[in-house]
Design a protein around this motif. Structure first.
Motif, PDB file in Angstrom:
ATOM      1  N   PRO A  88       0.541  14.132   4.498  1.00  0.00           N
ATOM      2  CA  PRO A  88       1.220  14.241   5.795  1.00  0.00           C
ATOM      3  C   PRO A  88       0.715  13.218   6.809  1.00  0.00           C
ATOM      4  O   PRO A  88      -0.475  12.911   6.863  1.00  0.00           O
ATOM      5  N   GLU A  89       1.628  12.690   7.609  1.00  0.00           N
ATOM      6  CA  GLU A  89       1.267  11.725   8.643  1.00  0.00           C
ATOM      7  C   GLU A  89       0.353  12.332   9.698  1.00  0.00           C
ATOM      8  O   GLU A  89      -0.427  11.628  10.342  1.00  0.00           O
ATOM      9  N   ASP A  90       0.478  13.649   9.907  1.00  0.00           N
ATOM     10  CA  ASP A  90      -0.307  14.308  10.953  1.00  0.00           C
ATOM     11  C   ASP A  90      -1.584  14.958  10.417  1.00  0.00           C
ATOM     12  O   ASP A  90      -2.164  15.828  11.073  1.00  0.00           O
ATOM     13  N   ALA A  91      -2.019  14.564   9.249  1.00  0.00           N
ATOM     14  CA  ALA A  91      -3.241  15.134   8.681  1.00  0.00           C
ATOM     15  C   ALA A  91      -4.431  14.862   9.600  1.00  0.00           C
ATOM     16  O   ALA A  91      -4.501  13.825  10.269  1.00  0.00           O
ATOM     17  N   GLU A  92      -5.371  15.779   9.625  1.00  0.00           N
ATOM     18  CA  GLU A  92      -6.550  15.627  10.477  1.00  0.00           C
ATOM     19  C   GLU A  92      -7.446  14.482  10.003  1.00  0.00           C
ATOM     20  O   GLU A  92      -8.118  13.837  10.812  1.00  0.00           O
ATOM     21  N   THR A  93      -7.455  14.240   8.696  1.00  0.00           N
ATOM     22  CA  THR A  93      -8.341  13.222   8.143  1.00  0.00           C
ATOM     23  C   THR A  93      -7.562  12.239   7.295  1.00  0.00           C
ATOM     24  O   THR A  93      -6.753  12.627   6.450  1.00  0.00           O
ATOM     25  N   THR A  94      -7.808  10.950   7.520  1.00  0.00           N
ATOM     26  CA  THR A  94      -7.214   9.885   6.720  1.00  0.00           C
ATOM     27  C   THR A  94      -8.314   9.203   5.912  1.00  0.00           C
ATOM     28  O   THR A  94      -9.380   8.882   6.440  1.00  0.00           O
ATOM     29  N   ILE A  95      -8.027   8.993   4.642  1.00  0.00           N
ATOM     30  CA  ILE A  95      -8.944   8.296   3.741  1.00  0.00           C
ATOM     31  C   ILE A  95      -8.275   7.008   3.284  1.00  0.00           C
ATOM     32  O   ILE A  95      -7.120   7.015   2.859  1.00  0.00           O
ATOM     33  N   LEU A  96      -8.987   5.905   3.352  1.00  0.00           N
ATOM     34  CA  LEU A  96      -8.500   4.639   2.810  1.00  0.00           C
ATOM     35  C   LEU A  96      -9.247   4.395   1.500  1.00  0.00           C
ATOM     36  O   LEU A  96     -10.472   4.252   1.492  1.00  0.00           O
ATOM     37  N   TYR A 115       0.833  -1.203   0.000  1.00  0.00           N
ATOM     38  CA  TYR A 115       0.000   0.000   0.000  1.00  0.00           C
ATOM     39  C   TYR A 115       0.861   1.244   0.000  1.00  0.00           C
ATOM     40  O   TYR A 115       2.051   1.199   0.323  1.00  0.00           O
ATOM     41  N   TRP A 116       0.257   2.358  -0.385  1.00  0.00           N
ATOM     42  CA  TRP A 116       0.964   3.618  -0.516  1.00  0.00           C
ATOM     43  C   TRP A 116       0.301   4.652   0.384  1.00  0.00           C
ATOM     44  O   TRP A 116      -0.929   4.724   0.455  1.00  0.00           O
ATOM     45  N   VAL A 117       1.127   5.426   1.064  1.00  0.00           N
ATOM     46  CA  VAL A 117       0.639   6.472   1.960  1.00  0.00           C
ATOM     47  C   VAL A 117       0.954   7.822   1.328  1.00  0.00           C
ATOM     48  O   VAL A 117       2.115   8.161   1.096  1.00  0.00           O
ATOM     49  N   ALA A 166      -7.838  -2.412   7.091  1.00  0.00           N
ATOM     50  CA  ALA A 166      -8.114  -1.048   7.551  1.00  0.00           C
ATOM     51  C   ALA A 166      -7.696  -0.817   9.008  1.00  0.00           C
ATOM     52  O   ALA A 166      -6.970   0.149   9.288  1.00  0.00           O
ATOM     53  N   PRO A 167      -8.113  -1.635   9.964  1.00  0.00           N
ATOM     54  CA  PRO A 167      -7.687  -1.385  11.353  1.00  0.00           C
ATOM     55  C   PRO A 167      -6.192  -1.591  11.572  1.00  0.00           C
ATOM     56  O   PRO A 167      -5.626  -1.048  12.510  1.00  0.00           O
ATOM     57  N   ALA A 168      -5.546  -2.361  10.683  1.00  0.00           N
ATOM     58  CA  ALA A 168      -4.109  -2.595  10.833  1.00  0.00           C
ATOM     59  C   ALA A 168      -3.284  -1.383  10.438  1.00  0.00           C
ATOM     60  O   ALA A 168      -2.229  -1.129  11.025  1.00  0.00           O
ATOM     61  N   VAL A 169      -3.751  -0.608   9.450  1.00  0.00           N
ATOM     62  CA  VAL A 169      -2.935   0.503   8.953  1.00  0.00           C
ATOM     63  C   VAL A 169      -3.564   1.873   9.177  1.00  0.00           C
ATOM     64  O   VAL A 169      -2.848   2.888   9.218  1.00  0.00           O
ATOM     65  N   ALA A 170      -4.887   1.937   9.315  1.00  0.00           N
ATOM     66  CA  ALA A 170      -5.539   3.244   9.453  1.00  0.00           C
ATOM     67  C   ALA A 170      -6.854   3.099  10.199  1.00  0.00           C
ATOM     68  O   ALA A 170      -7.938   3.319   9.647  1.00  0.00           O
ATOM     69  N   ILE A 201      -4.502   6.473   2.253  1.00  0.00           N
ATOM     70  CA  ILE A 201      -3.926   5.134   2.213  1.00  0.00           C
ATOM     71  C   ILE A 201      -4.517   4.431   0.990  1.00  0.00           C
ATOM     72  O   ILE A 201      -5.738   4.285   0.886  1.00  0.00           O
ATOM     73  N   SER A 202      -3.653   3.995   0.070  1.00  0.00           N
ATOM     74  CA  SER A 202      -4.142   3.413  -1.177  1.00  0.00           C
ATOM     75  C   SER A 202      -3.467   2.065  -1.434  1.00  0.00           C
ATOM     76  O   SER A 202      -2.331   2.009  -1.902  1.00  0.00           O
TER      77      SER A 202
END
Length: 299
Positions: free
Chosen positions: A35-43, A30-32, A99-103, A68-69
């Motif tokens: 920014p790591e500290d972004a307020e919102t993460t999308i998978l 997978y590719w990230v 999903a719970p493993a990475v985000a 996360i792609s």
């Protein structure tokens, strides 16, 4: 000659890192992005025969978000799941584990076949504050405006699996067939954009592990649709649909949105099943509005 992406400049501004994780006994690549500290993460879950590159034009317009792609099992750089038939149950199980493993707690986004996988996983208990479906499969593919072509595709994938392996593999990876698929889906009249779309399909549309995985995933894609899961998805849901989509007519999308307890539909004109390539900016704008910090439940 390589075809330059019209979205390259935007994408170059977003940091990206390739990673791997063990899921259900196999390795998921997978590719990230962002920014790591972004307020919102999308998978983000890609569609059938695709891999993570396909959603990059949309990601290019989501600066400031963390995306996360992954490559789905059996496609791109992710090998098949060991000991599993790659049906919808397998892909749903995979996403509920990945999903719970990475985000954990990420917003879930699915495109095309990915909309079925994402909806199945969320309906099956995957925790997420919000769900986004781009070009959602909102009706049986065999009943769409190109149902005859879908039936031909059924025969194509069946033949690719049943023929002697060298012949079947050559058929399934045929550049001519890939170009026919690409041409039939593209709606833009922009010659440069069409060249980019065709190059993307030429480059990435045949990066599947083997013909068994491809056949299993195809059957999953035409045997299910989002309607099966919509009534049991309580999370706020955004549908981004195309007015000229040949796979799910816009009338079916307008019916689908009413099946969700809490959903809204954004319609993008003059585009078909390739929103992610042809109109990624309007799609990203709809996503950003939907995920604005003022929206309840958005992390």
């Amino acid at each position: 000659m390589p075809v330059m992406s019209p979205y390259a400049d935007l994408l170059d501004r977003i940091p990206v890192e390739r990673r791997e994780v063990e899921v259900l006994g196999g390795t998921t690549a997978y590719w990230v992005y962002g920014p790591e500290d972004a307020e919102t993460t999308i998978l983000a879950v890609h569609g059938f025969r695709g891999e993570h590159h396909g959603l990059e034009p949309v990601i290019a317009h989501l600066e400031g978000f963390r995306v996360i792609s992954p490559d789905l099992p059996g496609f791109g750089e992710t090998p098949p799941l060991p000991g599993r038939t790659h049906d919808l149950d397998a892909y749903g199980d995979w996403l509920r584990a990945f999903a719970p493993a990475v985000a954990p707690g990420a917003v879930i986004l699915g495109h095309s076949f990915g909309s079925i996988v994402a909806s199945s996983a969320v309906a099956g208990g995957l925790e997420t504050p919000r769900l986004i479906l781009v070009n959602p499969i909102g009706a049986p593919a065999l009943e769409g405006p190109r149902g005859i072509l879908t039936r031909l595709a059924v025969f194509y994938y069946w033949a690719g699996k049943k023929l002697p392996k060298p012949v079947g593999d050559a058929l399934l990876r045929s550049g001519i067939v890939v170009r026919v698929m690409s041409t039939s889906m593209a709606k833009t009249h922009d010659a440069e954009l069409r060249r980019f779309i065709h190059d993307q399909h030429d480059t990435y549309f045949s990066r599947f592990a083997d013909r068994d995985v491809l056949h299993d995933a195809f059957l999953a894609s035409v045997s299910h649709d989002v309607r099966e899961f919509a009534p049991t998805i309580a999370q706020p849901t955004l549908m981004v649909a195309a007015v000229k989509d040949d796979i799910t007519p816009i009338e079916a999308e307008r019916t689908l949105v009413k099946l969700f307890p809490d959903a809204e539909l954004v319609e993008i004109p003059d585009v078909g099943h390739l929103i992610h390539y042809e109109t990624p900016e309007p799609a990203a704008d709809a996503i950003k509005r939907f995920l604005a910090p003022s929206s309840p439940g958005t992390r």
